[in-house]
Design an enzyme around this catalytic site. Sequence first.
Site, short mmCIF file in Angstrom:
data_model
loop_
_atom_site.label_atom_id
_atom_site.label_comp_id
_atom_site.label_asym_id
_atom_site.label_seq_id
_atom_site.Cartn_x
_atom_site.Cartn_y
_atom_site.Cartn_z
N GLU A 138 62.96 -31.54 -55.14
CA GLU A 138 63.91 -31.06 -54.13
C GLU A 138 63.69 -29.61 -53.72
OE1 GLU A 138 66.14 -30.61 -58.13
OE2 GLU A 138 64.54 -31.82 -57.24
N HIS A 153 60.88 -31.01 -60.18
CA HIS A 153 61.96 -31.00 -59.20
C HIS A 153 61.40 -31.15 -57.79
CE1 HIS A 153 65.34 -29.96 -61.88
NE2 HIS A 153 64.38 -29.40 -62.62
N CYS A 188 64.13 -34.76 -63.88
CA CYS A 188 64.27 -33.88 -65.05
C CYS A 188 65.13 -34.56 -66.12
CB CYS A 188 64.84 -32.52 -64.63
SG CYS A 188 64.55 -31.20 -65.83
#
Length: 698
Positions: free
Chosen positions: A198, A196, A110
Site C-alpha cells: 500500500e 506493504h 504483514c
Amino acid sequence: MSTHVNGQIESDDDERHAFPAEKRRKESPMTHKVALLDAGAQYGKVIDRRIRDLNVETEMVPLDITATSLVEKGYRAIIISGGPNSVYSSDALIYDPNIFSIGIPILGICYGMQLVNLHFGGTVTKGDVREDGQFTIDVDPDCLLFSGLSKQQNVLLTHGDSVDQVANTFKVIATSGDIVAAIGNDEKHLYGVQFHPEVDLTEKGSEIFRNFLFKIAKCPGNFTMINRQQQCIDNIKQKVRDKKALVLVSGGVDSAVCAALLHKALGSDRVIALHIDNGFMRKNESDDVKISLRKIGLDIEILHSAYHFYTSHTSYPIMLEGIPTRHITDPLVNVYSPEEKRHIIGDTFVRVANEYLKNLGIEPQDIVLAQGTLRPDLIESASKEASSEAHVIKTHHNDTDLVRQLRLQNGIIEPLQDFHKDEVRALGIELGLPPHLINRHPFPGPGLAIRVICADERYVTNEFGETCSLLQYIVDFARAQQRPHAHLTRISGSLSLSEQEFLLTFSAKHTISATLLPIKTVGVQGDRRSYSYVAGLSSDEPPVWEGLFKLAKLIPRICHDVNRVVYVNGPAIVHPVHDITPTTLSNIALSTLREADEIVNSALRDYDCLSKISQAPVVLIPIHFDRGAAMKLPSTRRSIVFRPFVTNDFMTGVAAIPGKHIPEEVVFTIFKNVEKIPGISRVLYDMTSKPPGTTEWE
C-alpha cells in the site's frame, strides 16, 4: 454465544462452524466492496486509499468481524491489515477462523500474512533479524498475485516476527534473502505478503493490488468517489449547522485548505480564522502566514501567546501499574519528554483559543473548533478515528486527550481527517489556493518545540556498550574478519550474501568511524513506536554518499536498538560521546535552532531545491563532539541535524540523497554556514528512511 481461545472465536452456534462455503456465498447478494479487516496497522487507511484509487469500494471493519457478517454483506474480497501485535502471543487479536472457509479471496498483509500462515498450521517466530525499510525481494511471477511483474521487486518491509514453517497447503511465492516474504494458495485464492504493497516504497504495489482485485477477486472496478470537495462542504454544513466556526491556522497547506473549505461552506461572516504564535515559530513565520493568507482573501487574526505556552502544563490519562490515572506535567519550559511536549502544546492551543473566544463574548456552545487534521496524524496518534487497534507512534498536537474529549462533545470538526497530504494539495488546487501555499513544506503545529531534543541526562541502557562494539565491527567488517567474534556471526546472519559483499568491499576501501550517540529519537518499526539510539558515521575522507546510505540502511537491521543513522560532517570522530549538554526549551536553544533553520531554508530557496524534496526538518540535539576524557571539558555545545526527506504519502519515505535528490553543493553550503553559528559543535545529515525513523526526531 461465543468465546475466544488463542485468538480464535469459539462459538456454540453449529451453523457458524458448518460453513458450506460456496452455498453460503451464493445465498447472499454479491457486492463490489472489499472488506478491510483492521489489525491495528499504521497504514490501514493507506490500504483503503490505494484500493479506492483502483475504483474499488472498501469498508474498514474490525478484525473480529464474523464470517456470517462478511457473507451476509456480500463482500467481494477480504484484506487483513498489518499490525503491531504478535499472532502467537497469549493476547493475540481475536478473529473468526471461519473467514478462511467461506470462499472469499483473502490477502493478508504483514500481520495478516502471519495470521493466514498460523491459521493453516504454519509457524511464526520472532527472528534474530529485523527488516525495516525498502528491500529488494524475489517474487514468483507465475503466481497470480505477481502476474506480469519482474522477478525482483523493491518493497517496504518492517517486521521482527517472521514465518518459520509455511503452512502445508501454501507455497512460498516471494523471499527476502532467507526470509519468507509472501505465501499463496492459488486454488483457494488465499495469499499473504510480509511487505506493504500500500505504500510508495513498494514500487509496484498498485499492480499487486490490481492482480488481487481484478484477476483473483474479479472486482469490476467501476466504483467512483462522489466529488470530495462537495462531500466536505456538505459535512461542514451538517456539523456546524447555525453556529460559527473557529479555525486555527498555522500557515501550512492543511489548515489553509481547511479554512478555505469553511469559507466556501459557511461564508466569511461565520468563520473566525486565528493564528496563534506559540513562541516556537520559524523566523518571521507569523508575519509570512498573515501576508500569504490575506492575499487569498482569508482575514486572519494573530495572537502572540509565547509566554502562555512556555509556562503551560496539562494532564492526560496513563496506566500506572495497570491502574488508569492522570499524569500531571511540569511547565513546558521544564519538560524533556517529547510526548509531554506534544500534549501540553496541543491542549494549550485549545485553551488559548477558548480564552480568545471568551474575550469576544462568544459562548462555547455557539462555536465549533475546526482544524486541519489529516489521516496520518490520527494514525500515528493511535486515534480511534483511524484504527481501533493501532499503537501510538507520537501524539499529534491536534489529537491530544483534550481534543478527543471535544470530539466526543461534537465540539470539533475536521473536514480533512480522511485525506492524505497529496490529496489535500489536490483539493487546494480545486479551491484556487496559490501554488506557493499548496506546495509549502509541512511544518509541525508544535513548531520548533519538537525540533529541540531536550534532555537533562544521557540516554544509556545496558546494551549501549555492546551496540558501540557492534557498530565498530560493522564499519570495519573487512579488517574484522581477522579477529573472529560473535559480532561477525550476528552481522552475517542479518545480511544477504550480496549485502555482506558490499560491506566487505566498502569497509576495505573506506575508513569510517561509527559513534553511538547517548540520545534517543522516535521511530516506527513493525507498526510500533520505538525510542532508540542514533548512530553517527564520520570519516576523514569526503563523503561517498551512495555507500554511506547503504550502510545507513543495514545498521538498524543488525543493531535493533538503533533507529536512525546520520553522517557527521567534519573529520572522523575520535572520542566517544559519553554525556550530553543539558537542554530545555530555553531562549538560547530556540534562537540557535531558529537561526540554523533560516540558513537551511534560505539555501534551499536560493538553489531552487524546495520543490525537489518534500520536507526538510532542522533539529537541535544536545551533543558536544570532540572532547576527550583527558581534556576534562564539560559538554556545553550542541549540534544541528539537517533532515531533507522525500515522500508522496508522508507515511513512508526516504532521506534525500546528495547528488540525486539535492545538489551536493547545497549540502556543503549548509554545513559551512550552520557551523558558523556560536555554540554549534557539528552539523549532521540524517540518512534514515521511514521506517525505521520517523520524519521528525520527536
